[in-house]
Design a protein around this motif. Structure first.
Motif, PDB file in Angstrom:
ATOM      1  N   UNK A  49      88.229  32.993-110.336  1.00  0.00           N
ATOM      2  CA  UNK A  49      87.892  31.610-110.680  1.00  0.00           C
ATOM      3  C   UNK A  49      86.464  31.585-111.200  1.00  0.00           C
ATOM      4  N   UNK A  50      86.175  30.557-111.996  1.00  0.00           N
ATOM      5  CA  UNK A  50      84.839  30.421-112.568  1.00  0.00           C
ATOM      6  C   UNK A  50      84.427  28.959-112.534  1.00  0.00           C
ATOM      7  N   UNK A  51      83.132  28.742-112.287  1.00  0.00           N
ATOM      8  CA  UNK A  51      82.579  27.384-112.316  1.00  0.00           C
ATOM      9  C   UNK A  51      81.318  27.415-113.172  1.00  0.00           C
ATOM     10  N   UNK A  52      81.199  26.446-114.064  1.00  0.00           N
ATOM     11  CA  UNK A  52      80.045  26.329-114.946  1.00  0.00           C
ATOM     12  C   UNK A  52      79.283  25.054-114.609  1.00  0.00           C
ATOM     13  N   UNK A  53      77.982  25.183-114.476  1.00  0.00           N
ATOM     14  CA  UNK A  53      77.091  24.034-114.276  1.00  0.00           C
ATOM     15  C   UNK A  53      76.304  23.832-115.561  1.00  0.00           C
ATOM     16  N   UNK A  54      76.122  22.565-115.941  1.00  0.00           N
ATOM     17  CA  UNK A  54      75.345  22.232-117.139  1.00  0.00           C
ATOM     18  C   UNK A  54      74.024  21.622-116.722  1.00  0.00           C
ATOM     19  N   UNK A  55      72.944  22.071-117.366  1.00  0.00           N
ATOM     20  CA  UNK A  55      71.592  21.636-117.026  1.00  0.00           C
ATOM     21  C   UNK A  55      70.916  21.076-118.271  1.00  0.00           C
ATOM     22  N   UNK A  56      70.267  19.937-118.105  1.00  0.00           N
ATOM     23  CA  UNK A  56      69.497  19.330-119.189  1.00  0.00           C
ATOM     24  C   UNK A  56      68.063  19.838-119.077  1.00  0.00           C
ATOM     25  N   UNK A  57      67.553  20.412-120.161  1.00  0.00           N
ATOM     26  CA  UNK A  57      66.203  20.973-120.187  1.00  0.00           C
ATOM     27  C   UNK A  57      65.406  20.255-121.272  1.00  0.00           C
ATOM     28  N   UNK A  58      64.212  19.768-120.922  1.00  0.00           N
ATOM     29  CA  UNK A  58      63.352  19.070-121.867  1.00  0.00           C
ATOM     30  C   UNK A  58      62.065  19.875-122.012  1.00  0.00           C
ATOM     31  N   UNK A  59      61.751  20.267-123.247  1.00  0.00           N
ATOM     32  CA  UNK A  59      60.604  21.133-123.524  1.00  0.00           C
ATOM     33  C   UNK A  59      59.526  20.334-124.254  1.00  0.00           C
ATOM     34  N   UNK A  60      58.327  20.269-123.640  1.00  0.00           N
ATOM     35  CA  UNK A  60      57.195  19.534-124.196  1.00  0.00           C
ATOM     36  C   UNK A  60      56.129  20.457-124.777  1.00  0.00           C
ATOM     37  N   UNK A  61      56.294  21.750-124.657  1.00  0.00           N
ATOM     38  CA  UNK A  61      55.301  22.706-125.138  1.00  0.00           C
ATOM     39  C   UNK A  61      55.480  22.933-126.637  1.00  0.00           C
ATOM     40  N   UNK A  62      54.453  22.644-127.466  1.00  0.00           N
ATOM     41  CA  UNK A  62      54.594  22.798-128.921  1.00  0.00           C
ATOM     42  C   UNK A  62      54.994  24.210-129.347  1.00  0.00           C
ATOM     43  N   UNK A  63      54.425  25.220-128.712  1.00  0.00           N
ATOM     44  CA  UNK A  63      54.759  26.609-129.075  1.00  0.00           C
ATOM     45  C   UNK A  63      56.222  26.917-128.761  1.00  0.00           C
ATOM     46  N   UNK A  64      56.711  26.422-127.641  1.00  0.00           N
ATOM     47  CA  UNK A  64      58.104  26.683-127.274  1.00  0.00           C
ATOM     48  C   UNK A  64      59.071  25.876-128.127  1.00  0.00           C
ATOM     49  N   UNK A  65      58.684  24.664-128.517  1.00  0.00           N
ATOM     50  CA  UNK A  65      59.536  23.871-129.422  1.00  0.00           C
ATOM     51  C   UNK A  65      59.697  24.611-130.742  1.00  0.00           C
ATOM     52  N   UNK A  66      58.623  25.210-131.233  1.00  0.00           N
ATOM     53  CA  UNK A  66      58.688  26.003-132.468  1.00  0.00           C
ATOM     54  C   UNK A  66      59.610  27.210-132.290  1.00  0.00           C
ATOM     55  N   UNK A  77      71.495  33.404-125.191  1.00  0.00           N
ATOM     56  CA  UNK A  77      71.124  33.566-123.781  1.00  0.00           C
ATOM     57  C   UNK A  77      69.615  33.388-123.612  1.00  0.00           C
ATOM     58  N   UNK A  78      69.220  32.638-122.587  1.00  0.00           N
ATOM     59  CA  UNK A  78      67.805  32.338-122.360  1.00  0.00           C
ATOM     60  C   UNK A  78      67.455  32.407-120.877  1.00  0.00           C
ATOM     61  N   UNK A  79      66.179  32.632-120.625  1.00  0.00           N
ATOM     62  CA  UNK A  79      65.596  32.497-119.298  1.00  0.00           C
ATOM     63  C   UNK A  79      64.566  31.381-119.416  1.00  0.00           C
ATOM     64  N   UNK A  80      64.718  30.348-118.612  1.00  0.00           N
ATOM     65  CA  UNK A  80      63.842  29.178-118.679  1.00  0.00           C
ATOM     66  C   UNK A  80      63.181  28.972-117.329  1.00  0.00           C
ATOM     67  N   UNK A  81      61.880  28.670-117.365  1.00  0.00           N
ATOM     68  CA  UNK A  81      61.160  28.329-116.148  1.00  0.00           C
ATOM     69  C   UNK A  81      60.465  26.999-116.349  1.00  0.00           C
ATOM     70  N   UNK A  82      60.667  26.090-115.406  1.00  0.00           N
ATOM     71  CA  UNK A  82      60.060  24.766-115.499  1.00  0.00           C
ATOM     72  C   UNK A  82      60.059  24.073-114.152  1.00  0.00           C
ATOM     73  N   UNK A  83      59.950  22.753-114.179  1.00  0.00           N
ATOM     74  CA  UNK A  83      59.930  21.935-112.967  1.00  0.00           C
ATOM     75  C   UNK A  83      61.121  20.995-112.963  1.00  0.00           C
ATOM     76  N   UNK A 100      66.176  16.457-114.636  1.00  0.00           N
ATOM     77  CA  UNK A 100      66.040  17.415-115.729  1.00  0.00           C
ATOM     78  C   UNK A 100      65.115  18.555-115.310  1.00  0.00           C
ATOM     79  N   UNK A 101      65.274  19.684-115.977  1.00  0.00           N
ATOM     80  CA  UNK A 101      64.294  20.753-115.880  1.00  0.00           C
ATOM     81  C   UNK A 101      63.314  20.505-117.015  1.00  0.00           C
ATOM     82  N   UNK A 102      62.045  20.330-116.687  1.00  0.00           N
ATOM     83  CA  UNK A 102      61.034  19.985-117.677  1.00  0.00           C
ATOM     84  C   UNK A 102      60.069  21.160-117.834  1.00  0.00           C
ATOM     85  N   UNK A 103      59.839  21.546-119.100  1.00  0.00           N
ATOM     86  CA  UNK A 103      58.911  22.627-119.423  1.00  0.00           C
ATOM     87  C   UNK A 103      57.736  21.997-120.160  1.00  0.00           C
TER      88      UNK A 103
END
Length: 115
Positions: A49-66, A77-83, A100-103
């Protein structure tokens, strides 16, 4: 204990292309949908069996938005660290909440992983 930590790390895949908007003050913000999955073997049926969770991530860092604009598309595939942050808004006459996870600049990271 007076100290606390609010830190989230997600290792998952981008669910859809990023939505990038510009605020009234000219700040560019990226919103991502990230999927994390877990799988296990059911003890009774023996099926996987498999379960998928969806997460909303909001990025405010100009360098990361680029970086998101240049390198990230659906399925990346990504690794994200935030609050973890909760905010409220009004919709249809009711107060609603979203978590949300906010970066923010200098307070998180986004790493693009090899496929």
């Amino acid at each position: 204990m007076s100290k606390s930590i609010n830190r989230v790390q997600l290792l998952g895949n981008i669910g859809r292309d990023a939505e990038i908007k510009t605020t009234n003050s000219g700040i560019r913000v990226a919103t991502l949908s990230v999927a994390t999955s877990e799988s296990w073997k059911d003890k009774q049926s023996g099926e996987w069996k498999e379960r998928t969770e969806w997460h909303r991530v909001v990025v405010w860092s100009p360098a990361l938005v680029k970086r998101i604009e240049d390198q990230i598309t659906k399925g990346t595939p990504v690794l994200i660290e935030g609050k973890l942050e909760t905010r409220s808004y009004e919709a249809e006459g009711q107060k609603r909440y979203v978590t949300e996870i906010v970066v923010r600049p200098y307070a998180g990271d986004l790493i693009v992983l090899n496929r």
